[in-house]
Design a protein around this motif. Structure first.
Motif, PDB file in Angstrom:
ATOM      1  N   LEU A 179       0.824  -1.209   0.000  1.00  0.00           N
ATOM      2  CA  LEU A 179       0.000   0.000   0.000  1.00  0.00           C
ATOM      3  C   LEU A 179       0.855   1.254   0.000  1.00  0.00           C
ATOM      4  N   ILE A 180       1.859   1.288   0.877  1.00  0.00           N
ATOM      5  CA  ILE A 180       2.708   2.479   0.970  1.00  0.00           C
ATOM      6  C   ILE A 180       3.524   2.646  -0.297  1.00  0.00           C
ATOM      7  N   THR A 181       3.980   1.546  -0.872  1.00  0.00           N
ATOM      8  CA  THR A 181       4.738   1.628  -2.120  1.00  0.00           C
ATOM      9  C   THR A 181       3.860   2.109  -3.263  1.00  0.00           C
ATOM     10  N   ALA A 182       2.596   1.680  -3.268  1.00  0.00           N
ATOM     11  CA  ALA A 182       1.683   2.128  -4.320  1.00  0.00           C
ATOM     12  C   ALA A 182       1.420   3.624  -4.242  1.00  0.00           C
ATOM     13  N   HIS A 222     -14.797 -11.822  15.741  1.00  0.00           N
ATOM     14  CA  HIS A 222     -15.115 -11.284  14.420  1.00  0.00           C
ATOM     15  C   HIS A 222     -15.374  -9.788  14.526  1.00  0.00           C
ATOM     16  N   TRP A 223     -15.138  -9.114  13.402  1.00  0.00           N
ATOM     17  CA  TRP A 223     -15.328  -7.666  13.297  1.00  0.00           C
ATOM     18  C   TRP A 223     -16.151  -7.359  12.060  1.00  0.00           C
ATOM     19  N   GLU A 224     -16.979  -6.360  12.175  1.00  0.00           N
ATOM     20  CA  GLU A 224     -17.713  -5.843  11.018  1.00  0.00           C
ATOM     21  C   GLU A 224     -16.905  -4.679  10.448  1.00  0.00           C
ATOM     22  N   THR A 225     -16.571  -4.742   9.169  1.00  0.00           N
ATOM     23  CA  THR A 225     -15.591  -3.824   8.598  1.00  0.00           C
ATOM     24  C   THR A 225     -16.079  -3.207   7.300  1.00  0.00           C
ATOM     25  N   VAL A 226     -15.524  -2.040   7.028  1.00  0.00           N
ATOM     26  CA  VAL A 226     -15.659  -1.376   5.735  1.00  0.00           C
ATOM     27  C   VAL A 226     -14.296  -0.791   5.397  1.00  0.00           C
ATOM     28  N   VAL A 227     -13.847  -0.993   4.160  1.00  0.00           N
ATOM     29  CA  VAL A 227     -12.566  -0.456   3.693  1.00  0.00           C
ATOM     30  C   VAL A 227     -12.859   0.646   2.686  1.00  0.00           C
ATOM     31  N   ARG A 228     -12.341   1.842   2.963  1.00  0.00           N
ATOM     32  CA  ARG A 228     -12.465   2.969   2.039  1.00  0.00           C
ATOM     33  C   ARG A 228     -11.071   3.443   1.659  1.00  0.00           C
ATOM     34  N   TYR A 229     -10.958   3.971   0.479  1.00  0.00           N
ATOM     35  CA  TYR A 229      -9.676   4.467  -0.009  1.00  0.00           C
ATOM     36  C   TYR A 229      -9.926   5.730  -0.815  1.00  0.00           C
ATOM     37  N   GLY A 230      -8.955   6.600  -0.847  1.00  0.00           N
ATOM     38  CA  GLY A 230      -9.117   7.844  -1.581  1.00  0.00           C
ATOM     39  C   GLY A 230      -7.782   8.502  -1.861  1.00  0.00           C
ATOM     40  N   THR A 231      -7.764   9.301  -2.907  1.00  0.00           N
ATOM     41  CA  THR A 231      -6.602  10.095  -3.295  1.00  0.00           C
ATOM     42  C   THR A 231      -7.051  11.524  -3.505  1.00  0.00           C
ATOM     43  N   SER A 232      -6.255  12.469  -2.993  1.00  0.00           N
ATOM     44  CA  SER A 232      -6.593  13.887  -3.078  1.00  0.00           C
ATOM     45  C   SER A 232      -5.512  14.612  -3.866  1.00  0.00           C
ATOM     46  N   ILE A 233      -5.938  15.373  -4.885  1.00  0.00           N
ATOM     47  CA  ILE A 233      -5.030  16.131  -5.731  1.00  0.00           C
ATOM     48  C   ILE A 233      -5.439  17.599  -5.684  1.00  0.00           C
ATOM     49  N   PRO A 234      -4.525  18.517  -5.315  1.00  0.00           N
ATOM     50  CA  PRO A 234      -4.899  19.943  -5.301  1.00  0.00           C
ATOM     51  C   PRO A 234      -4.826  20.543  -6.705  1.00  0.00           C
ATOM     52  N   VAL A 235      -5.784  21.400  -7.021  1.00  0.00           N
ATOM     53  CA  VAL A 235      -5.796  22.121  -8.297  1.00  0.00           C
ATOM     54  C   VAL A 235      -6.169  23.562  -8.026  1.00  0.00           C
ATOM     55  N   SER A 236      -5.879  24.405  -8.975  1.00  0.00           N
ATOM     56  CA  SER A 236      -6.189  25.818  -8.831  1.00  0.00           C
ATOM     57  C   SER A 236      -7.699  26.030  -8.872  1.00  0.00           C
ATOM     58  N   ASP A 237      -8.150  26.995  -8.086  1.00  0.00           N
ATOM     59  CA  ASP A 237      -9.584  27.285  -7.998  1.00  0.00           C
ATOM     60  C   ASP A 237      -9.996  28.303  -9.064  1.00  0.00           C
ATOM     61  N   ASP A 238      -9.527  28.101 -10.264  1.00  0.00           N
ATOM     62  CA  ASP A 238      -9.828  29.005 -11.372  1.00  0.00           C
ATOM     63  C   ASP A 238     -10.870  28.338 -12.267  1.00  0.00           C
ATOM     64  N   ASP A 254      -6.929   3.678  -7.974  1.00  0.00           N
ATOM     65  CA  ASP A 254      -6.991   2.306  -8.487  1.00  0.00           C
ATOM     66  C   ASP A 254      -5.770   1.494  -8.057  1.00  0.00           C
ATOM     67  N   ALA A 255      -4.619   2.156  -7.963  1.00  0.00           N
ATOM     68  CA  ALA A 255      -3.414   1.438  -7.508  1.00  0.00           C
ATOM     69  C   ALA A 255      -3.580   0.968  -6.068  1.00  0.00           C
ATOM     70  N   LEU A 256      -4.218   1.786  -5.233  1.00  0.00           N
ATOM     71  CA  LEU A 256      -4.468   1.362  -3.852  1.00  0.00           C
ATOM     72  C   LEU A 256      -5.426   0.184  -3.800  1.00  0.00           C
ATOM     73  N   ALA A 257      -6.506   0.264  -4.578  1.00  0.00           N
ATOM     74  CA  ALA A 257      -7.493  -0.821  -4.548  1.00  0.00           C
ATOM     75  C   ALA A 257      -6.927  -2.112  -5.095  1.00  0.00           C
ATOM     76  N   THR A 258      -6.019  -2.020  -6.070  1.00  0.00           N
ATOM     77  CA  THR A 258      -5.457  -3.226  -6.678  1.00  0.00           C
ATOM     78  C   THR A 258      -4.641  -4.032  -5.677  1.00  0.00           C
ATOM     79  N   VAL A 259      -4.040  -3.351  -4.702  1.00  0.00           N
ATOM     80  CA  VAL A 259      -3.217  -4.055  -3.720  1.00  0.00           C
ATOM     81  C   VAL A 259      -4.034  -5.100  -2.966  1.00  0.00           C
ATOM     82  N   PHE A 260      -5.306  -4.828  -2.741  1.00  0.00           N
ATOM     83  CA  PHE A 260      -6.140  -5.751  -1.979  1.00  0.00           C
ATOM     84  C   PHE A 260      -6.500  -7.003  -2.769  1.00  0.00           C
ATOM     85  N   GLY A 261      -6.117  -7.051  -4.035  1.00  0.00           N
ATOM     86  CA  GLY A 261      -6.312  -8.279  -4.785  1.00  0.00           C
ATOM     87  C   GLY A 261      -5.487  -9.431  -4.236  1.00  0.00           C
ATOM     88  N   ALA A 262      -4.432  -9.108  -3.467  1.00  0.00           N
ATOM     89  CA  ALA A 262      -3.633 -10.169  -2.863  1.00  0.00           C
ATOM     90  C   ALA A 262      -4.398 -10.939  -1.801  1.00  0.00           C
TER      91      ALA A 262
END
Length: 833
Positions: free
Chosen positions: A198-201, A297-313, A332-340
């Motif tokens: 994950l960190i490498t991705a 057992h645990w009830e779980t949800v996995v969320r992932y996100g990427t944030s990119i700054p852009v100009s407010d123009d 997508d690179a983060l989500a692909t890691v969970f394919g393992a």
């Protein structure tokens, strides 16, 4: 007329027991009558009110659980146990609330988050709701991963950066949910490290970009697990009611294409191979589902996100499109890691084009997927890879203090805060501080902060303290933070001040007593000898000793300024030596007079050039050779005085700073040894603080004897320096054996190898050499016994008070000019002059 007794009418319980059928009919009629009497509008209102109340209650419970949420940053230890995550999540299963509490208040959940930014690197954090008691998660982390450090922030920060003015953020990502029935397990024996992947991705992020993987989890009951595992052996994807109806309709439309079901005898011969494969697959899935059903057992949800700054123009649309494409690729690179994790089950990606930022920020957990403890530990753990770049790591393992280590109080010296669990204060008892405190570490790691806090605490408690600072910053920090009411207790030696300093004359016999003359002379000669040992010989030693003893034998107050006159002025020497009664001294001066001027110059040259360099500085001449002493160190130690000697090497020079500091230590030691005449119970505790201590421990008394005697005389020494190479073999052995309280900041590997003898097996060489700034390892005494080592962080000083240093210094000068000692009589003049 005969009276007839009427039978009493049976109650509802009697009727139910005598005629159960009639009782049920009566109850039905009553309910029907009640419903008939209620209008349809009222029923509609009640139903709408219930429907409206359900989300309101859900929001109220969610706000209540999230109130006071905090965020724990976990610094990975140097070595991570691969089974630590299993222990962590299995331990926290105990946070499952009783059924009535879950119905009323809900079950709090945790958030295990991986965030990567170019500015801070990779960080692992836990979001903890306020409903979970403070310190519980921190202790669970320390127990599961020994050596991990935790840093708690409150309130919790958002997982992705907040947009700043003039910019907006493009966020891409989604959720990962199980693709098959949740009773089927994920893979838990991944050959690599999922967190490393994950960190490498998320590596190679540009400035301002950020990625986050958020795993929300709460413990669940056995009933929830039973529902999850029911029918889990079906290897197909979860088929709902609609899919089942469609399958049945297709079977009706195409009856000839249905596959023969396997029978006990093997079924249709044409499908025997496929049926056997289906049975084997079904059996493997059933066994896997049964294995997953074991344990917590645990009830779980996995969320992932990427944030990119852009100009407010608004006119610049192309960068937004590019940022959206980059964000989607990173996500997508983060989500692909969970394919393992794919095994009997797998993670299916669900995009969240809207409200993803809100879900990540609020850490909202609705209905999730059931995972076993091994499955959750596979996706939520500390990385085991020691060479992972950018990961925030703990420099050394963190150890909690033993329960007997005091937290503070009236008769203690504060040291700092424990860096594990609830971060309780740690201190050393005054009685144990008499065994002295050895503080070791390079510049900038927190030694001065620890010394300043200890000195301020001694001053606040009314204990006498003498501080010798060869750099100047320590005394400045203390002066700027002392309360105003302590100004009348301060004695200040400041080499950078134009005002005259106090005088501490080492040859003031009226102050130290005739019995202390020999000790005073021995200390003076030894100080000069050790500081100028490269140019000091036996003849120089003999000349200085004889000269000082001769001067001390005269009436009045002698000073070091008289020593050059005694050796170079025949008239002055004749007046002084003619009253000398000691035959040894008379013989010395008789032989001295027989020498030629050239011979005397050769003998006295090495001594006189050192003395002149020393006495040519106005501050030194006024502080050491300015006449009778104006300060009595015994009063400072016994009456809660605060003596601050600021002797910066940049102002005085290294040798002069060492010489003045050593003479002040010698005078302190003379005042301490005089306590031997006082009963032990009447000796107040005092402290001598030496920063860069190796410069000032130049007394004639061996260091091991000095430390041992000081303990009985209730003087505690705080000896601080940078490395063991600064100490001679004598000092190193004496301090190692007799300064029994150790506080070790980050040291070199060579020093760590020697110091690890005091901390093994709890703290290794690696730990001692990888401590962070303001982070130290301590080995303290408790009631005279060695407690096990622990780690601590120093507490920062309070902000300096503007103008307080000038105020305290002015009060000290004013007190010096009005002190009775300042007007003490000077040397007795020669009657023949």
């Amino acid at each position: 007329m005969s009276a007839t007794l009427a039978s009493p009418e049976p109650g509802w319980l009697g009727r139910a027991l005598l005629a159960p059928g009639a009782a049920v009919r009566d109850l039905g009629e009553a309910i029907e009558h009640t419903l008939a009497s209620v209008s349809g509008a009222v029923v509609v209102v009640v139903v709408l009110a219930v429907l409206a109340a359900v989300p309101m209650v859900a929001r109220w419970r969610r706000r209540r659980l999230s109130a006071g949420a905090r965020q724990i940053t976990v610094l990975t230890p140097p070595e991570v146990d691969a089974k630590g995550a299993l222990a962590f999540w299995a331990h926290l299963i105990g946070q499952l609330r009783p059924a009535w509490a879950r119905v009323l208040w809900g079950q709090p959940h945790l958030g295990f988050e991986y965030t990567v930014t170019p500015e801070e690197g990779a960080a692992i954090r836990l979001w903890v709701p306020g409903a979970i008691p403070p310190g519980l998660i921190e202790r669970a982390i320390s127990s599961a991963w020994p050596g991990a450090h935790t840093d708690t922030d409150q309130p919790a920060l958002p997982p992705l950066p907040i947009p700043v003015q003039g910019t907006r953020r493009v966020i891409a990502g989604g959720e990962l949910r199980l693709g098959r029935r949740e009773g089927l397990p994920l893979s838990t024996d991944h050959s690599g490290d999922l967190v490393r992947d994950l960190i490498t991705a998320a590596d190679d992020l540009s400035a301002g970009q950020a990625t986050c993987v958020q795993i929300l989890a709460r413990p669940v009951t056995g009933r929830r697990v039973a529902r999850a595992t029911r029918g889990a052996a079906s290897t197909g994807a979860s088929a709902g009611i609609v899919v089942g109806l469609l399958r049945e309709a297709l079977n009706l439309l195409t009856p000839g294409t249905s596959t023969a079901r396997p029978t006990q005898s093997g079924g249709v011969s044409q499908s025997r191979g496929s049926d056997r494969q289906a049975v084997m697959e079904y059996s493997a899935a059933a066994r896997a589902a049964a294995a997953k059903a074991r344990g917590g057992h645990w009830e779980t949800v996995v969320r992932y996100g990427t944030s990119i700054p852009v100009s407010d123009d608004p006119d610049d649309a192309n960068p937004i499109a590019q940022a959206r494409a980059v964000a989607r690729g990173r996500a997508d690179a983060l989500a692909t890691v969970f394919g393992a994790c794919t095994d009997h089950n797998y993670y299916r990606r669900r995009r969240r084009p809207f409200r993803l930022a809100t879900l990540l920020r609020q850490r909202r957990l609705g209905r999730g997927d059931v995972l076993s403890v091994p499955e959750l530990a596979t996706i939520a753990h500390l990385p085991t890879d020691t060479g992972l770049p950018g990961l925030q790591r703990a420099g050394a393992r963190a150890l909690s203090p033993a329960p007997e280590i005091p937290v503070g109080g009236e008769h203690t010296k504060p040291l700092g805060m424990a860096d594990t669990g609830t971060r309780r204060p740690v201190a050393v008892k005054i009685s144990d501080a008499r065994h002295h405190l050895h503080i070791l570490g390079p510049t900038g790691v927190g030694k001065s902060t620890l010394l300043a806090r200890t000195i301020l605490d001694d001053a606040e408690a009314g204990r006498g303290v003498i501080v010798i600072d060869p750099k100047g910053d320590l005394v400045t920090d203390i002066l700027s933070r002392l309360p105003s009411h302590m100004a009348d207790r301060v004695v200040l030696f400041d080499a950078d001040s134009a005002a005259p300093p106090p005088c501490v004359n080492p040859l003031d016999i009226d102050r130290i007593g005739r019995a202390g003359t020999d000790l005073a002379v021995d200390n003076l000669v030894t100080v000069f000898h050790r500081i100028f040992h490269q140019w000091w010989g036996p003849r120089t030693d003999d000349i200085m000793r004889a000269s000082l003893l001769t001067l001390c034998a005269q009436p009045g107050t002698a000073t070091l300024a008289d020593l050059p006159r005694l050796l170079t002025e025949p008239a002055f020497r004749a007046r002084v030596t003619r009253t000398t009664k000691d035959p040894v001294l008379r013989g010395f001066w008789d032989s001295y007079e027989t020498l030629s001027d050239t011979g005397r110059a050769q003998l006295t040259g090495p001594l006189l050039n050192k003395l002149r360099a020393f006495l040519l500085r106005p501050f030194v001449r006024a502080a050491i050779a300015g006449g009778p002493s104006t300060v009595e160190f015994a009063d400072i130690l016994d009456n809660g005085g605060i003596c601050l000697a600021r002797l910066p090497k940049g102002s005085l020079g290294e040798e002069t700073s060492r010489l003045v500091g050593s003479l002040l230590v010698a005078r302190t030691w003379q005042a301490v040894t005089a306590r031997a005449r006082v009963p032990s119970a009447d000796r107040p505790d005092a402290a001598l603080v030496l920063d860069e201590a190796q410069n000032f421990l130049n007394l004639s008394t061996p260091i091991e004897d000095m430390l041992a005697e000081a303990r009985g005389l209730r003087l505690s020494l705080l000896l601080a320096h940078q490395n063991l190479g600064q100490l001679s073999r004598e000092l190193r052995d004496g301090i190692s054996a007799n300064a029994r309280n150790k506080v070790i900041f980050a040291v070199s590997p060579d020093d760590a190898r020697d110091l690890a003898r005091h901390t093994d097996p709890w703290l290794s060489e690696h730990d001692l050499s990888h401590l962070d700034a303001f982070h130290a390892a301590a080995r303290l005494l408790v009631d005279g016994r060695n407690a096990r080592p622990f780690t601590l962080t120093t507490r920062p000083l309070d902000p300096p008070i503007p103008g307080r240093a000038r105020e305290i210094a002015a009060a000290a000068r004013a007190r010096l000019t009005t002190s009775p000692a300042a007007s003490a009589p000077g040397p007795v003049p020669d009657p023949q002059l």
